[in-house]
Every structure is written in structure tokens, then in C-alpha cells.
Write a protein that holds these residues in place. Structure first.
Motif, PDB file in Angstrom:
ATOM      1  N   SER A 108     -18.732   4.953 -39.624  1.00 28.52           N
ATOM      2  CA  SER A 108     -17.864   6.038 -39.163  1.00 28.52           C
ATOM      3  C   SER A 108     -18.651   7.344 -39.088  1.00 28.52           C
ATOM      4  O   SER A 108     -19.639   7.542 -39.806  1.00 28.52           O
ATOM      5  N   ASP A 109     -18.179   8.227 -38.213  1.00 35.28           N
ATOM      6  CA  ASP A 109     -18.817   9.535 -38.021  1.00 35.28           C
ATOM      7  C   ASP A 109     -20.290   9.392 -37.655  1.00 35.28           C
ATOM      8  O   ASP A 109     -21.146  10.108 -38.168  1.00 35.28           O
ATOM      9  N   ALA A 110     -20.578   8.438 -36.763  1.00 33.05           N
ATOM     10  CA  ALA A 110     -21.953   8.213 -36.327  1.00 33.05           C
ATOM     11  C   ALA A 110     -22.387   9.311 -35.358  1.00 33.05           C
ATOM     12  O   ALA A 110     -21.601   9.814 -34.558  1.00 33.05           O
ATOM     13  N   ASP A 111     -23.647   9.681 -35.437  1.00 30.40           N
ATOM     14  CA  ASP A 111     -24.210  10.707 -34.566  1.00 30.40           C
ATOM     15  C   ASP A 111     -25.674  10.334 -34.342  1.00 30.40           C
ATOM     16  O   ASP A 111     -26.466  10.305 -35.287  1.00 30.40           O
ATOM     17  N   TYR A 112     -26.034  10.001 -33.118  1.00 29.52           N
ATOM     18  CA  TYR A 112     -27.395   9.538 -32.860  1.00 29.52           C
ATOM     19  C   TYR A 112     -27.804   9.913 -31.436  1.00 29.52           C
ATOM     20  O   TYR A 112     -26.983  10.249 -30.580  1.00 29.52           O
ATOM     21  N   ALA A 113     -29.094   9.862 -31.198  1.00 30.08           N
ATOM     22  CA  ALA A 113     -29.648  10.180 -29.885  1.00 30.08           C
ATOM     23  C   ALA A 113     -30.428   8.981 -29.375  1.00 30.08           C
ATOM     24  O   ALA A 113     -30.998   8.216 -30.155  1.00 30.08           O
ATOM     25  N   PHE A 114     -30.430   8.807 -28.063  1.00 25.16           N
ATOM     26  CA  PHE A 114     -31.236   7.737 -27.490  1.00 25.16           C
ATOM     27  C   PHE A 114     -31.717   8.151 -26.100  1.00 25.16           C
ATOM     28  O   PHE A 114     -31.133   9.027 -25.457  1.00 25.16           O
ATOM     29  N   ALA A 115     -32.794   7.540 -25.685  1.00 30.08           N
ATOM     30  CA  ALA A 115     -33.383   7.845 -24.385  1.00 30.08           C
ATOM     31  C   ALA A 115     -33.898   6.570 -23.757  1.00 30.08           C
ATOM     32  O   ALA A 115     -34.290   5.631 -24.460  1.00 30.08           O
ATOM     33  N   ILE A 116     -33.869   6.529 -22.427  1.00 29.57           N
ATOM     34  CA  ILE A 116     -34.493   5.430 -21.698  1.00 29.57           C
ATOM     35  C   ILE A 116     -35.504   6.029 -20.725  1.00 29.57           C
ATOM     36  O   ILE A 116     -35.264   7.079 -20.118  1.00 29.57           O
ATOM     37  N   VAL A 117     -36.633   5.363 -20.617  1.00 32.17           N
ATOM     38  CA  VAL A 117     -37.746   5.838 -19.790  1.00 32.17           C
ATOM     39  C   VAL A 117     -38.173   4.704 -18.871  1.00 32.17           C
ATOM     40  O   VAL A 117     -38.225   3.542 -19.288  1.00 32.17           O
ATOM     41  N   ASP A 118     -38.488   5.026 -17.626  1.00 29.88           N
ATOM     42  CA  ASP A 118     -38.947   4.006 -16.685  1.00 29.88           C
ATOM     43  C   ASP A 118     -40.213   3.326 -17.213  1.00 29.88           C
ATOM     44  O   ASP A 118     -41.186   4.003 -17.579  1.00 29.88           O
ATOM     45  N   SER A 119     -40.206   2.008 -17.238  1.00 28.71           N
ATOM     46  CA  SER A 119     -41.351   1.258 -17.761  1.00 28.71           C
ATOM     47  C   SER A 119     -42.634   1.566 -16.993  1.00 28.71           C
ATOM     48  O   SER A 119     -43.720   1.648 -17.580  1.00 28.71           O
ATOM     49  N   ALA A 120     -42.513   1.722 -15.669  1.00 32.29           N
ATOM     50  CA  ALA A 120     -43.714   1.976 -14.857  1.00 32.29           C
ATOM     51  C   ALA A 120     -44.386   3.275 -15.263  1.00 32.29           C
ATOM     52  O   ALA A 120     -45.629   3.375 -15.278  1.00 32.29           O
ATOM     53  N   ILE A 121     -43.567   4.292 -15.597  1.00 32.72           N
ATOM     54  CA  ILE A 121     -44.117   5.576 -16.027  1.00 32.72           C
ATOM     55  C   ILE A 121     -44.846   5.420 -17.351  1.00 32.72           C
ATOM     56  O   ILE A 121     -45.936   5.980 -17.556  1.00 32.72           O
ATOM     57  N   ILE A 122     -44.272   4.642 -18.265  1.00 32.96           N
ATOM     58  CA  ILE A 122     -44.908   4.396 -19.562  1.00 32.96           C
ATOM     59  C   ILE A 122     -46.223   3.644 -19.378  1.00 32.96           C
ATOM     60  O   ILE A 122     -47.246   3.967 -19.990  1.00 32.96           O
ATOM     61  N   GLU A 123     -46.207   2.621 -18.525  1.00 35.54           N
ATOM     62  CA  GLU A 123     -47.421   1.832 -18.294  1.00 35.54           C
ATOM     63  C   GLU A 123     -48.527   2.701 -17.695  1.00 35.54           C
ATOM     64  O   GLU A 123     -49.704   2.587 -18.088  1.00 35.54           O
ATOM     65  N   ASP A 124     -48.180   3.581 -16.744  1.00 41.05           N
ATOM     66  CA  ASP A 124     -49.179   4.490 -16.166  1.00 41.05           C
ATOM     67  C   ASP A 124     -49.741   5.434 -17.224  1.00 41.05           C
ATOM     68  O   ASP A 124     -50.950   5.702 -17.252  1.00 41.05           O
ATOM     69  N   ALA A 125     -48.857   5.946 -18.099  1.00 46.86           N
ATOM     70  CA  ALA A 125     -49.298   6.873 -19.135  1.00 46.86           C
ATOM     71  C   ALA A 125     -50.192   6.176 -20.152  1.00 46.86           C
ATOM     72  O   ALA A 125     -51.191   6.747 -20.614  1.00 46.86           O
ATOM     73  N   LEU A 126     -49.838   4.934 -20.503  1.00 48.39           N
ATOM     74  CA  LEU A 126     -50.685   4.171 -21.423  1.00 48.39           C
ATOM     75  C   LEU A 126     -52.077   3.961 -20.819  1.00 48.39           C
ATOM     76  O   LEU A 126     -53.107   4.134 -21.490  1.00 48.39           O
ATOM     77  N   GLU A 127     -52.098   3.593 -19.557  1.00 41.68           N
ATOM     78  CA  GLU A 127     -53.382   3.337 -18.895  1.00 41.68           C
ATOM     79  C   GLU A 127     -54.222   4.606 -18.781  1.00 41.68           C
ATOM     80  O   GLU A 127     -55.428   4.596 -19.027  1.00 41.68           O
ATOM     81  N   SER A 128     -53.574   5.711 -18.409  1.00 45.39           N
ATOM     82  CA  SER A 128     -54.318   6.960 -18.209  1.00 45.39           C
ATOM     83  C   SER A 128     -54.879   7.520 -19.511  1.00 45.39           C
ATOM     84  O   SER A 128     -55.889   8.239 -19.500  1.00 45.39           O
ATOM     85  N   THR A 129     -54.252   7.192 -20.635  1.00 50.13           N
ATOM     86  CA  THR A 129     -54.728   7.693 -21.930  1.00 50.13           C
ATOM     87  C   THR A 129     -55.605   6.678 -22.655  1.00 50.13           C
ATOM     88  O   THR A 129     -56.118   6.965 -23.736  1.00 50.13           O
ATOM     89  N   GLY A 130     -55.737   5.487 -22.086  1.00 51.29           N
ATOM     90  CA  GLY A 130     -56.543   4.460 -22.733  1.00 51.29           C
ATOM     91  C   GLY A 130     -55.858   3.825 -23.925  1.00 51.29           C
ATOM     92  O   GLY A 130     -56.503   3.147 -24.732  1.00 51.29           O
ATOM     93  N   ALA A 131     -54.546   4.012 -24.044  1.00 47.77           N
ATOM     94  CA  ALA A 131     -53.806   3.445 -25.177  1.00 47.77           C
ATOM     95  C   ALA A 131     -53.191   2.111 -24.787  1.00 47.77           C
ATOM     96  O   ALA A 131     -53.085   1.776 -23.605  1.00 47.77           O
ATOM     97  N   ARG A 132     -52.766   1.364 -25.793  1.00 51.93           N
ATOM     98  CA  ARG A 132     -52.104   0.082 -25.565  1.00 51.93           C
ATOM     99  C   ARG A 132     -50.840  -0.002 -26.427  1.00 51.93           C
ATOM    100  O   ARG A 132     -50.811   0.508 -27.549  1.00 51.93           O
TER     101      ARG A 132
END
Length: 321
Positions: A108-132
Motif C-alpha cells: 500500500s502507498d507505493a511510490d516508484y519511478a520507471f523508465a523504458i529506453v529504446d534497445s537500439a539506442i542502448i546498444e549504440d551507446a554501449l558500442e561507442s563507449t566500449g562497454a558491454r
């Protein structure tokens, strides 16, 4: 109030919240008893959508995110516990979903935040930063321990978007400001995806298996509900252990959970009955409620209205269509 990039929905109808998330395959069940009220705020950024939700009753939410997206959930406040796929959420944890089914339970009395991000944008960002992406996060729902300062950084970004719930953030009225915030969310999510460690939950998987077996059994006998002793016998657990597992995984007891799920099923069928000509008793019996007086009292206690009123609302909606 609704704009091209900002939306605010306040409703006493739990299904209206689910319908607003029309890009999701999502369903809400009201677990707590009484009149329901929910508040859902949404900001659409380039390739990123940021939500905040506040609910006055405990709920079970289940489904999947829009195709081609990765989602994250963080508790906004510690007023009520949250369970994600059987794991209790804390301030230091984040839930991440990459093409996975989600089960989300709130107190009860829940309060939370959530977000969704395009997978393609995440994959491009991972690649451009050299992260996995960390292997334990790939193509699944995971509860992760936030790395370093990511927790405070994410909260700051969510505060920019939804710090004043229900109010349009003046700082985001410009297209450039929204684009910059979207970039910040993307880069922070890349940081989390590449560095977050699995959240340790001792015996969590075992408890969830017990609960899943019990639920599968109970859901298979909706028209003739099993006794709790029958359930315990079939899953090989004592009543005390089964109650403990349900409390730890779902935040409620087995009996309360199944009664709520069946009552929600009746409500949903009555609202969708259309011109089938079914009465309240027909629908209630289909969900295993044979003592009509007790059912009517339980239904009113749980939803704050008589079942006949719900059925009439379903018929009225059909006429308006």
C-alpha cells in the motif's frame, strides 16, 4: 492535463491505468481492499519514456515491456515495500528488464519511478563507449545492486522529470532540455548495465519456486478452489512455510492472494461482459464463488462497490460504444 510530451492520469479504475500503458502488455490486479486510486505521470523524451506511479493499495502487476525496449524500476520512497519477480526491492537495488516477463508486487502507498529506453539506442551507446552489458542482465529480468554513485544519479534524473508529481516540469519545456535529459538517462543506464552486480537474495529462488508451484496449482482449480492443506500437500510444504514464502515473494498470504486474484477476475469479466446476458451470479460461480451472500460482501469490501454496480458499468460502457 495532456500535452505532446507530458501526460498525467489520475484514476479510481485500476484497469484505466493498464490501458494507458497501451504499448505494454500489462495487467493490474488489486490486492489490497478498499476504494482504489492511482496516479501515473509520463514524460516522453527522445527514445526514452519516464514514468512515476503512486498507488494507494497493494497491487500485482505483470506483463512485458514494449518490444525493442529495456526498462528499469527504482523505488521513489520507502513507504511501502515492492517485490520484483520475488525479490524485495531496496533503495540500493534496481530492477532491469531486457526482453523478459515481469511480475511486480507493491505494498500500500507505493511510490516508484520507471523508465523504458529504446534497445537500439542502448546498444549504440554501449558500442561507442566500449562497454558491454553484464552477462547476468542479458535477455532477462534482473535485480541488480547499483554501482557506485548510480543510485543518486538516477534519482536526480527522475527528480528532474517527476520531482513534483502531477506538475509539468518547467525546466523541460524546451526540446533541447528534453533531448539532453534523454541522453543522460541513456548514459546512466549504460553505466548500470555494464557495471551492476547481481543482488544477493539468500534462498530467494527457492521461495519463488514454492510460490510458483502453489499458484499454478491454485489457478488450475479456480472453479473449485482447493483448501490450503491440499495446496501444501501437493507442493510439499507446511502451512507455515507456504505462508512465509508468499509473504516474502508477494507480500501477502496464499489465501488472501488467491481470493484477490479471483475477485479481480470476476470484476474484469463483469466489465467486459458486453451483451452476453450473464448475471453476477453466473460470473461469480465461474470463478469459484458459490456462497453468493459472502461473495457480495467480500467483493464490496475489496473494491468498495457492489458487484451489481460493476456489472452495470460494464453494460453502460457497451452502450456508449
Amino acid at each position: 492535463m495532456d500535452g505532446a510530451w507530458w501526460h498525467d492520469l489520475r484514476s479510481g479504475d485500476i484497469d484505466e491505468l493498464a490501458m494507458h500503458l497501451n504499448a505494454f502488455q500489462w495487467r493490474y490486479d488489486q490486492l489490497g481492499a478498499g476504494y482504489f486510486f492511482g496516479h501515473l505521470a509520463e514524460i516522453d523524451l527522445p527514445h526514452v519514456t519516464v514514468f512515476r506511479e503512486r498507488l494507494n493499495h497493494s497491487t500485482r502487476q505483470s506483463g512485458s515491456l514494449p518490444p525493442g525496449t529495456i526498462g528499469l524500476v527504482v523505488p521513489w520512497s520507502t513507504g511501502g515495500a515492492m517485490w520484483m519477480n520475488g525479490v524485495c526491492m531496496t533503495d540500493a537495488r534496481i530492477a532491469l528488464s531486457d526482453r523478459a516477463e515481469v511480475e511486480f508486487c507493491t505494498a500500500s502507498d507505493a511510490d516508484y519511478a520507471f523508465a523504458i529506453v529504446d534497445s537500439a539506442i542502448i546498444e549504440d551507446a554501449l558500442e561507442s563507449t566500449g562497454a558491454r552489458m553484464a552477462p547476468h542482465l542479458h535477455r532477462k529480468l534482473s535485480i541488480a545492486q547499483l554501482p557506485g554513485a548510480s543510485g543518486s544519479a538516477l534519482r536526480q534524473l527522475f527528480t528532474i522529470a517527476h520531482g513534483s508529481l502531477g506538475e509539468v516540469p518547467d525546466s523541460l519545456r524546451a526540446d533541447t532540455a528534453r533531448r539532453l535529459l534523454a541522453d543522460q538517462f541513456t548514459m546512466e543506464l549504460v553505466e548500470v548495465l555494464s557495471k551492476a552486480a547481481p543482488a544477493e537474495e539468500r534462498n530467494g529462488a527457492l521461495r519463488k519456486r514454492v510460490v510458483d508451484r502453489a499458484r499454478d496449482l491454485m489457478l488450475g482449480h479456480l472453479d473449485e478452489p482447493l483448501s490450503i492443506l491440499d495446496v501444501c500437500k501437493h507442493v510439499g510444504a507446511s502451512r507455515r512455510k507456504l505462508n512465509y514464502c508468499f509473504q516474502e515473494v508477494l507480500g501477502t498470504t496464499p489465501l488472501a492472494y488467491m481470493r484477490a486474484i479471483r475477485l479481480n477476475g470476476v470484476r474484469r469479466d463483469m466489465l467486459a461482459c458486453g451483451g452476453k446476458g450473464e448475471g453476477v451470479y453466473d460470473i461469480a460461480a465461474r470463478w469459484g464463488f458459490w456462497h453468493f451472500g459472502q461473495f457480495s460482501a467480500d467483493y464490496k469490501h475489496h473494491f468498495g462497490e457492489l458487484p451489481s454496480h460493476t456489472l452495470q458499468r460494464g453494460k453502460d460502457c457497451l452502450i456508449r460504444r
